[in-house]
Design a protein around this motif. Sequence first.
Motif, PDB file in Angstrom:
ATOM      1  N   THR A 186       0.828  -1.207   0.000  1.00  0.00           N
ATOM      2  CA  THR A 186       0.000   0.000   0.000  1.00  0.00           C
ATOM      3  C   THR A 186       0.862   1.257   0.000  1.00  0.00           C
ATOM      4  O   THR A 186       0.575   2.228  -0.722  1.00  0.00           O
ATOM      5  CB  THR A 186      -0.928  -0.012   1.216  1.00  0.00           C
ATOM      6  OG1 THR A 186      -1.710  -1.210   1.217  1.00  0.00           O
ATOM      7  CG2 THR A 186      -1.851   1.192   1.196  1.00  0.00           C
ATOM      8  N   ILE A 187       1.911   1.260   0.804  1.00  0.00           N
ATOM      9  CA  ILE A 187       2.823   2.413   0.820  1.00  0.00           C
ATOM     10  C   ILE A 187       3.504   2.575  -0.533  1.00  0.00           C
ATOM     11  O   ILE A 187       3.669   3.694  -1.045  1.00  0.00           O
ATOM     12  CB  ILE A 187       3.857   2.253   1.954  1.00  0.00           C
ATOM     13  CG1 ILE A 187       3.163   2.279   3.320  1.00  0.00           C
ATOM     14  CG2 ILE A 187       4.912   3.349   1.876  1.00  0.00           C
ATOM     15  CD1 ILE A 187       4.107   2.082   4.479  1.00  0.00           C
ATOM     16  N   HIS A 188       3.908   1.448  -1.137  1.00  0.00           N
ATOM     17  CA  HIS A 188       4.567   1.512  -2.436  1.00  0.00           C
ATOM     18  C   HIS A 188       3.636   2.088  -3.501  1.00  0.00           C
ATOM     19  O   HIS A 188       4.070   2.888  -4.360  1.00  0.00           O
ATOM     20  CB  HIS A 188       5.035   0.113  -2.831  1.00  0.00           C
ATOM     21  CG  HIS A 188       5.758   0.070  -4.130  1.00  0.00           C
ATOM     22  ND1 HIS A 188       5.242  -0.541  -5.254  1.00  0.00           N
ATOM     23  CD2 HIS A 188       6.959   0.592  -4.516  1.00  0.00           C
ATOM     24  CE1 HIS A 188       6.092  -0.417  -6.256  1.00  0.00           C
ATOM     25  NE2 HIS A 188       7.133   0.259  -5.841  1.00  0.00           N
ATOM     26  N   GLU A 189       2.369   1.728  -3.472  1.00  0.00           N
ATOM     27  CA  GLU A 189       1.413   2.294  -4.422  1.00  0.00           C
ATOM     28  C   GLU A 189       1.268   3.802  -4.232  1.00  0.00           C
ATOM     29  O   GLU A 189       1.157   4.556  -5.205  1.00  0.00           O
ATOM     30  CB  GLU A 189       0.057   1.609  -4.254  1.00  0.00           C
ATOM     31  CG  GLU A 189       0.047   0.150  -4.689  1.00  0.00           C
ATOM     32  CD  GLU A 189      -1.289  -0.513  -4.403  1.00  0.00           C
ATOM     33  OE1 GLU A 189      -2.188   0.188  -3.865  1.00  0.00           O
ATOM     34  OE2 GLU A 189      -1.439  -1.713  -4.707  1.00  0.00           O
ATOM     35  N   GLY A 190       1.290   4.235  -2.979  1.00  0.00           N
ATOM     36  CA  GLY A 190       1.203   5.666  -2.734  1.00  0.00           C
ATOM     37  C   GLY A 190       2.410   6.426  -3.252  1.00  0.00           C
ATOM     38  O   GLY A 190       2.279   7.526  -3.812  1.00  0.00           O
ATOM     39  N   PHE A 191       3.591   5.848  -3.125  1.00  0.00           N
ATOM     40  CA  PHE A 191       4.797   6.513  -3.609  1.00  0.00           C
ATOM     41  C   PHE A 191       4.857   6.510  -5.133  1.00  0.00           C
ATOM     42  O   PHE A 191       5.427   7.435  -5.724  1.00  0.00           O
ATOM     43  CB  PHE A 191       6.036   5.847  -3.024  1.00  0.00           C
ATOM     44  CG  PHE A 191       6.442   6.384  -1.691  1.00  0.00           C
ATOM     45  CD1 PHE A 191       7.348   7.418  -1.591  1.00  0.00           C
ATOM     46  CD2 PHE A 191       5.903   5.860  -0.525  1.00  0.00           C
ATOM     47  CE1 PHE A 191       7.715   7.918  -0.362  1.00  0.00           C
ATOM     48  CE2 PHE A 191       6.267   6.357   0.705  1.00  0.00           C
ATOM     49  CZ  PHE A 191       7.173   7.393   0.794  1.00  0.00           C
ATOM     50  N   ILE A 192       4.308   5.481  -5.753  1.00  0.00           N
ATOM     51  CA  ILE A 192       4.275   5.467  -7.219  1.00  0.00           C
ATOM     52  C   ILE A 192       3.402   6.605  -7.741  1.00  0.00           C
ATOM     53  O   ILE A 192       3.708   7.230  -8.775  1.00  0.00           O
ATOM     54  CB  ILE A 192       3.780   4.101  -7.722  1.00  0.00           C
ATOM     55  CG1 ILE A 192       4.835   3.032  -7.450  1.00  0.00           C
ATOM     56  CG2 ILE A 192       3.465   4.157  -9.209  1.00  0.00           C
ATOM     57  CD1 ILE A 192       4.410   1.641  -7.867  1.00  0.00           C
ATOM     58  N   ASN A 193       2.330   6.922  -7.035  1.00  0.00           N
ATOM     59  CA  ASN A 193       1.457   8.021  -7.460  1.00  0.00           C
ATOM     60  C   ASN A 193       2.151   9.373  -7.365  1.00  0.00           C
ATOM     61  O   ASN A 193       1.741  10.323  -8.055  1.00  0.00           O
ATOM     62  CB  ASN A 193       0.183   8.032  -6.606  1.00  0.00           C
ATOM     63  CG  ASN A 193      -0.678   6.806  -6.839  1.00  0.00           C
ATOM     64  OD1 ASN A 193      -0.678   6.240  -7.925  1.00  0.00           O
ATOM     65  ND2 ASN A 193      -1.404   6.388  -5.812  1.00  0.00           N
ATOM     66  N   ILE A 194       3.173   9.479  -6.500  1.00  0.00           N
ATOM     67  CA  ILE A 194       3.900  10.752  -6.401  1.00  0.00           C
ATOM     68  C   ILE A 194       4.663  11.028  -7.683  1.00  0.00           C
ATOM     69  O   ILE A 194       4.660  12.137  -8.202  1.00  0.00           O
ATOM     70  CB  ILE A 194       4.842  10.739  -5.183  1.00  0.00           C
ATOM     71  CG1 ILE A 194       4.030  10.643  -3.885  1.00  0.00           C
ATOM     72  CG2 ILE A 194       5.716  11.985  -5.169  1.00  0.00           C
ATOM     73  CD1 ILE A 194       4.876  10.535  -2.645  1.00  0.00           C
ATOM     74  N   GLY A 195       5.324   9.994  -8.227  1.00  0.00           N
ATOM     75  CA  GLY A 195       6.075  10.159  -9.467  1.00  0.00           C
ATOM     76  C   GLY A 195       7.253  11.093  -9.306  1.00  0.00           C
ATOM     77  O   GLY A 195       7.981  11.059  -8.302  1.00  0.00           O
TER      78      GLY A 195
END
Length: 324
Positions: free
Chosen positions: A253-262
């Motif tokens: 879940t944290i990794h998905e959030g960081f991917i959205n940051i770009g």
Amino acid sequence: MSSGRPRHRGRHGNYERRHVESATPQAASADAAESSSPVVQMFREFATHLDNKHDRYERLVKKSRDVTIESKRIIFMLHRVSKDEQSAALLEEAAQRFRHLENTALREIAQELRGQDPYMFIRAISPGLQEYIEALSFYYYLLQDRLISWAEAQAHLTYPRPAAAQAGARGPDGDRPAADTEPESAELVKTVVAEAGEAPADPDAPALSLLLPYHEYVLGIADLTGELMRKCISSVSSGELDQCWRLCGFLRTIHEGFINIGNTGPREITRKLSTLRQSVAKVENACYQLKVRGEEIPRHMLADVFSAGDDYPPPPPNDDYAGN
């Protein structure tokens, strides 16, 4: 026989001559005139301002190092938390050490930045803030099995007046009001963000606060993933196999959030995102070994197997890797 060229005196001779000439009354009056010049006085004020700024920067660096050291010690202690009876005592000790850290080094940083632009000195306190957020978020996960929000972290760095502190509710650490249960905390954070560390004019506003920038919070959460990966590996050796699956889902879940940051985040996010991917891959590999080979390997040997399997190659950066 002379060549007709004038003779030049040495460096010391010219220095002595200039030194003697400068000691004349005319030079003394010129120095006095320069000292009374408004331009000279303005530049002297600039020099004093720069000296004060550099001294404050060095003091903040030293206090940030103290925050970093104490936060690392708290993290090492939190890794000892498990399902035994000593976990409650360890969490209580961690809460006390957090309160002591917030009332000493972090409070001194807030006092140094009172009336100053906090972003002017952000590089001095950035390592300490990131390490503190890493330790605090790790504590919240072990205590409540969730990720701490930015508002809750900011509430820990906000020092209300004594009357407001006694009237407000207490959070899970026993010292700060919980941001998700106390409505005054939201207004408290808005005041902190609006004032950016300056002394409040409203008597009901907090007397002192340390602004936590959003990017420092994000970078601290990125460092949290490494501690969660270590916690996953150590939980296998202690027999807490269910926690591996919970940590795997939490890290994803944290990794998905960081991917959205770009590429919109701070410049350090690229390096920390690579480390985050490696941590997620290690936890997924541990869960794979636990699911496939968990029945044929004794439990006391599972941690050694997971540690030995850390030398696998990292995932490819893009999909073009398969076509080459």
